[in-house]
Design a protein around this motif. Structure first.
Motif, PDB file in Angstrom:
ATOM      1  N   GLN A 271      20.110  29.943  43.814  1.00  0.00           N
ATOM      2  CA  GLN A 271      21.303  30.416  44.528  1.00  0.00           C
ATOM      3  C   GLN A 271      21.020  30.655  46.001  1.00  0.00           C
ATOM      4  O   GLN A 271      21.439  31.656  46.570  1.00  0.00           O
ATOM      5  CB  GLN A 271      21.813  31.723  43.928  1.00  0.00           C
ATOM      6  CG  GLN A 271      22.103  31.674  42.465  1.00  0.00           C
ATOM      7  CD  GLN A 271      23.532  31.337  42.209  1.00  0.00           C
ATOM      8  OE1 GLN A 271      24.399  31.640  43.000  1.00  0.00           O
ATOM      9  NE2 GLN A 271      23.790  30.678  41.120  1.00  0.00           N
TER      10      GLN A 271
ATOM     11  N   LEU B 171      35.670  45.401  37.108  1.00  0.00           N
ATOM     12  CA  LEU B 171      36.537  44.439  36.460  1.00  0.00           C
ATOM     13  C   LEU B 171      38.003  44.785  36.660  1.00  0.00           C
ATOM     14  O   LEU B 171      38.848  43.907  36.782  1.00  0.00           O
ATOM     15  CB  LEU B 171      36.204  44.407  34.970  1.00  0.00           C
ATOM     16  CG  LEU B 171      36.818  43.247  34.235  1.00  0.00           C
ATOM     17  CD1 LEU B 171      36.233  41.973  34.752  1.00  0.00           C
ATOM     18  CD2 LEU B 171      36.553  43.382  32.779  1.00  0.00           C
TER      19      LEU B 171
ATOM     20  N   LEU C 173      40.395  43.342  39.448  1.00  0.00           N
ATOM     21  CA  LEU C 173      40.884  41.966  39.410  1.00  0.00           C
ATOM     22  C   LEU C 173      42.404  41.954  39.583  1.00  0.00           C
ATOM     23  O   LEU C 173      43.112  42.637  38.860  1.00  0.00           O
ATOM     24  CB  LEU C 173      40.507  41.362  38.059  1.00  0.00           C
ATOM     25  CG  LEU C 173      40.150  39.892  37.995  1.00  0.00           C
ATOM     26  CD1 LEU C 173      38.960  39.619  38.872  1.00  0.00           C
ATOM     27  CD2 LEU C 173      39.847  39.515  36.573  1.00  0.00           C
TER      28      LEU C 173
ATOM     29  N   ALA D 173      36.288  30.924  32.613  1.00  0.00           N
ATOM     30  CA  ALA D 173      36.790  32.287  32.791  1.00  0.00           C
ATOM     31  C   ALA D 173      35.840  33.087  33.662  1.00  0.00           C
ATOM     32  O   ALA D 173      36.260  33.780  34.601  1.00  0.00           O
ATOM     33  CB  ALA D 173      36.961  32.967  31.433  1.00  0.00           C
ATOM     34  N   SER D 174      34.533  32.995  33.396  1.00  0.00           N
ATOM     35  CA  SER D 174      33.621  33.825  34.178  1.00  0.00           C
ATOM     36  C   SER D 174      33.496  33.288  35.597  1.00  0.00           C
ATOM     37  O   SER D 174      33.290  34.058  36.534  1.00  0.00           O
ATOM     38  CB  SER D 174      32.276  33.940  33.494  1.00  0.00           C
ATOM     39  OG  SER D 174      31.497  32.839  33.763  1.00  0.00           O
TER      40      SER D 174
ATOM     41  N   PHE E 183      34.240  35.840  38.672  1.00  0.00           N
ATOM     42  CA  PHE E 183      33.258  36.162  39.710  1.00  0.00           C
ATOM     43  C   PHE E 183      33.666  35.640  41.066  1.00  0.00           C
ATOM     44  O   PHE E 183      33.354  36.265  42.085  1.00  0.00           O
ATOM     45  CB  PHE E 183      31.886  35.617  39.316  1.00  0.00           C
ATOM     46  CG  PHE E 183      31.170  36.523  38.395  1.00  0.00           C
ATOM     47  CD1 PHE E 183      30.461  37.590  38.897  1.00  0.00           C
ATOM     48  CD2 PHE E 183      31.231  36.356  37.036  1.00  0.00           C
ATOM     49  CE1 PHE E 183      29.818  38.452  38.059  1.00  0.00           C
ATOM     50  CE2 PHE E 183      30.598  37.215  36.188  1.00  0.00           C
ATOM     51  CZ  PHE E 183      29.881  38.267  36.698  1.00  0.00           C
TER      52      PHE E 183
ATOM     53  N   LEU F 157      36.190  38.325  42.179  1.00  0.00           N
ATOM     54  CA  LEU F 157      35.632  39.675  42.344  1.00  0.00           C
ATOM     55  C   LEU F 157      34.634  39.757  43.489  1.00  0.00           C
ATOM     56  O   LEU F 157      34.732  40.627  44.344  1.00  0.00           O
ATOM     57  CB  LEU F 157      34.921  40.095  41.060  1.00  0.00           C
ATOM     58  CG  LEU F 157      35.752  40.722  39.976  1.00  0.00           C
ATOM     59  CD1 LEU F 157      34.857  41.073  38.815  1.00  0.00           C
ATOM     60  CD2 LEU F 157      36.434  41.953  40.497  1.00  0.00           C
ATOM     61  N   GLN F 158      33.661  38.845  43.492  1.00  0.00           N
ATOM     62  CA  GLN F 158      32.579  38.987  44.455  1.00  0.00           C
ATOM     63  C   GLN F 158      32.709  38.012  45.602  1.00  0.00           C
ATOM     64  O   GLN F 158      31.842  37.942  46.464  1.00  0.00           O
ATOM     65  CB  GLN F 158      31.239  38.765  43.750  1.00  0.00           C
ATOM     66  CG  GLN F 158      31.112  39.670  42.551  1.00  0.00           C
ATOM     67  CD  GLN F 158      29.728  39.640  41.979  1.00  0.00           C
ATOM     68  OE1 GLN F 158      28.969  38.728  42.240  1.00  0.00           O
ATOM     69  NE2 GLN F 158      29.399  40.657  41.206  1.00  0.00           N
TER      70      GLN F 158
ATOM     71  N   ARG G  28      32.277  34.937  45.933  1.00  0.00           N
ATOM     72  CA  ARG G  28      31.344  33.826  46.101  1.00  0.00           C
ATOM     73  C   ARG G  28      31.295  33.060  44.796  1.00  0.00           C
ATOM     74  O   ARG G  28      31.538  33.612  43.733  1.00  0.00           O
ATOM     75  CB  ARG G  28      29.961  34.324  46.484  1.00  0.00           C
ATOM     76  CG  ARG G  28      29.310  35.134  45.398  1.00  0.00           C
ATOM     77  CD  ARG G  28      28.006  35.722  45.868  1.00  0.00           C
ATOM     78  NE  ARG G  28      27.468  36.569  44.837  1.00  0.00           N
ATOM     79  CZ  ARG G  28      26.271  36.388  44.291  1.00  0.00           C
ATOM     80  NH1 ARG G  28      25.507  35.417  44.693  1.00  0.00           N
ATOM     81  NH2 ARG G  28      25.835  37.201  43.357  1.00  0.00           N
TER      82      ARG G  28
ATOM     83  N   ILE H 151      29.655  31.466  41.742  1.00  0.00           N
ATOM     84  CA  ILE H 151      28.411  31.571  40.999  1.00  0.00           C
ATOM     85  C   ILE H 151      28.266  30.298  40.202  1.00  0.00           C
ATOM     86  O   ILE H 151      29.106  29.984  39.371  1.00  0.00           O
ATOM     87  CB  ILE H 151      28.421  32.806  40.097  1.00  0.00           C
ATOM     88  CG1 ILE H 151      28.483  34.018  40.993  1.00  0.00           C
ATOM     89  CG2 ILE H 151      27.217  32.818  39.206  1.00  0.00           C
ATOM     90  CD1 ILE H 151      27.728  35.189  40.538  1.00  0.00           C
TER      91      ILE H 151
ATOM     92  N   ASN I 197      47.585  46.417  33.802  1.00  0.00           N
ATOM     93  CA  ASN I 197      46.702  45.280  34.020  1.00  0.00           C
ATOM     94  C   ASN I 197      45.300  45.564  33.498  1.00  0.00           C
ATOM     95  O   ASN I 197      44.699  44.754  32.797  1.00  0.00           O
ATOM     96  CB  ASN I 197      46.682  44.988  35.521  1.00  0.00           C
ATOM     97  CG  ASN I 197      45.788  43.830  35.850  1.00  0.00           C
ATOM     98  OD1 ASN I 197      45.572  42.983  34.998  1.00  0.00           O
ATOM     99  ND2 ASN I 197      45.282  43.806  37.047  1.00  0.00           N
TER     100      ASN I 197
ATOM    101  N   ILE J 109      30.879  39.069  32.151  1.00  0.00           N
ATOM    102  CA  ILE J 109      32.186  39.273  32.779  1.00  0.00           C
ATOM    103  C   ILE J 109      32.568  40.743  32.707  1.00  0.00           C
ATOM    104  O   ILE J 109      33.087  41.318  33.662  1.00  0.00           O
ATOM    105  CB  ILE J 109      33.262  38.423  32.084  1.00  0.00           C
ATOM    106  CG1 ILE J 109      32.907  36.956  32.188  1.00  0.00           C
ATOM    107  CG2 ILE J 109      34.612  38.652  32.714  1.00  0.00           C
ATOM    108  CD1 ILE J 109      33.853  36.070  31.458  1.00  0.00           C
ATOM    109  N   ARG J 110      32.268  41.376  31.586  1.00  0.00           N
ATOM    110  CA  ARG J 110      32.716  42.746  31.376  1.00  0.00           C
ATOM    111  C   ARG J 110      32.050  43.708  32.350  1.00  0.00           C
ATOM    112  O   ARG J 110      32.696  44.610  32.885  1.00  0.00           O
ATOM    113  CB  ARG J 110      32.369  43.147  29.943  1.00  0.00           C
ATOM    114  CG  ARG J 110      32.823  44.516  29.578  1.00  0.00           C
ATOM    115  CD  ARG J 110      32.606  44.690  28.104  1.00  0.00           C
ATOM    116  NE  ARG J 110      32.938  46.049  27.724  1.00  0.00           N
ATOM    117  CZ  ARG J 110      33.186  46.403  26.487  1.00  0.00           C
ATOM    118  NH1 ARG J 110      33.140  45.507  25.543  1.00  0.00           N
ATOM    119  NH2 ARG J 110      33.464  47.640  26.198  1.00  0.00           N
TER     120      ARG J 110
ATOM    121  N   ALA K 180      30.539  42.684  35.170  1.00  0.00           N
ATOM    122  CA  ALA K 180      30.491  42.067  36.500  1.00  0.00           C
ATOM    123  C   ALA K 180      29.067  42.041  37.037  1.00  0.00           C
ATOM    124  O   ALA K 180      28.812  42.339  38.190  1.00  0.00           O
ATOM    125  CB  ALA K 180      31.420  42.770  37.475  1.00  0.00           C
TER     126      ALA K 180
END
Lengths: 162, 126, 93
Positions: free
Chosen positions: A23, B4, B7, B60-61, B65, B68-69, B71, B73, C2, C57-58, C60
């Motif tokens: 990365q 989370l 979001l 989904a992930s 990400f 959220l972040q 960038r 991944i 949400n 995911i949960r 993060a």
């Protein structure tokens, strides 16, 4: 040039893999990754894989699209078969197909395609007679499956690799 | 857990749908492992979770990400590539060895070897 | 609203994957033959990898991806070794 970089594409993809895992795009990682990529290409020379020339890049794109569509469609079919298998017996069986494809790399790609789509599984290929045995989960009739695989996968692979 | 919930709604809905869809397909594939009667039938079941389930959950992930972040991944791309490349090899080898074992035992529901000599039974010392 | 929705959907998908792992475990225990058990083990590996992704995911937290990648690698190698062993009786010829 060819001596120092025997497999340029392999070296480049190894470099890309290294950068993805770490990365980062820093100079140190690029240097390390290119060293790894080039030295692994030399290891590959000692393994002596069959060299094949790819042509007809449009056929490759079309084949990729077909495979993607088939994976989605057969996913749905297999899900339906599994969920209904309580009430309706599963009609599965073996199908033997006469292949005229002989190129090793093309056969490997065909094996990956057939096994990656749910519903068909590659079992064995006889190199002398060219008979391929596959197992099909939702078998209607064997002749239709064999004709489908010959037309949809074998013909484009033959064009691409031979 | 606290991250989370940041979001936004437009990203949360596809993430939830992809997650639920992927895990449901995975469950169906594993149910197939129980319900199908023969080994060769069961050989088809894990491809469901390895192709569709992995792609949906990784998507989904990636969305989660990326939002959220802020960038991308790319580890998910690696995972998808790796699983898609390796599962066929495993299943192919497993199918071949099952066929080989069934033939040695003289099972009648597998196809005979097409031509050539019968498998050499004398050399096996299992 | 949400927050509730996304937390519950992650929980539900984790439960579904857990059930899938239980199915694979059933196949490992039940058999009936060695190749069935190896098939179940392979499915268990893939499901465990997916479960780790949902944990990622949960929370993060991207450290879960490393472990998911390692599980995918090791699962592949071990399934290959088992299948090879079934066919030949030894792993490295």
């Amino acid at each position: 040039m060819r001596y120092w970089f025997p497999y340029p594409l392999l070296s480049l993809s190894l470099l890309a893999l290294w950068l993805l895992i770490n990365q980062s795009l820093s100079t140190g990682h690029i240097l390390l990754g290119s060293t790894l990529g080039i030295s692994w290409a030399w290891i590959m020379v000692n393994l002596q894989p069959d060299k094949t020339r790819l042509h007809k890049f449009r056929r490759i794109a079309v084949l990729t699209g077909h495979v993607a569509i088939d994976v989605v469609r057969s996913n749905l079919t297999v899900m339906r078969v599994i969920l209904r298998s309580g009430s309706r017996p599963v009609n599965s069986g073996f199908v033997a197909i006469d292949l005229s494809l002989r190129d090793d790399n093309a056969l490997a790609l065909l094996a990956c395609i057939l096994t990656a789509t749910p519903g068909t599984a590659w079992l064995e290929f006889d190199r002398q007679t060219g008979v391929l045995t596959i197992h099909v989960l939702d078998l209607e009739n064997g002749a239709r499956w064999s004709e489908l695989i010959k037309r949809r996968y074998e013909a484009p692979l033959k064009e691409i690799f031979e | 857990m606290s991250h989370l919930t940041d979001l936004p709604v437009w990203a949360a809905i596809p993430v939830c749908l992809l997650l639920l869809g992927g895990s449901a397909i995975t469950l169906v594939g594993s149910i197939g492992l129980i319900r199908l009667k023969t080994f060769y039938g069961r050989l088809h079941a894990p491809t469901l979770s390895s192709s569709a389930g992995t792609i949906l959950i990784c998507l989904a992930s990636m969305i989660a990400f990326a939002v959220l972040q802020n960038r991308w991944i790319f580890h998910e791309v690696l995972i998808v590539l790796f699983v898609i490349l390796t599962t066929p090899v495993t299943l192919m080898l497993l199918g071949q060895s099952a066929l080989y074992r069934d033939r040695i035992e003289g099972s009648t529901d597998v196809p005979r070897k097409t031509t050539g000599p019968e498998p050499d039974l004398s050399a096996i010392d299992i | 609203m949400n927050e509730l929705f996304i937390i519950w959907s992650i929980l539900v998908s984790q439960i579904l994957i857990g059930l899938a792992m239980a199915c694979a475990l059933f196949r490992i225990v039940r058999g009936p033959r060695a190749q069935d058990r190896i098939l179940g083990l392979d499915a268990l590996y893939i499901n465990a990898m997916l479960l780790l992704l949902t944990f990622g995911i949960r929370t993060a937290n991207s450290i879960y991806f490393e472990s998911a990648l390692i599980i995918a690698l090791l699962g592949f190698v071990s399934s290959i070794a088992f299948a090879k062993f079934l066919m030949r009786g030894e792993v490295i010829e």
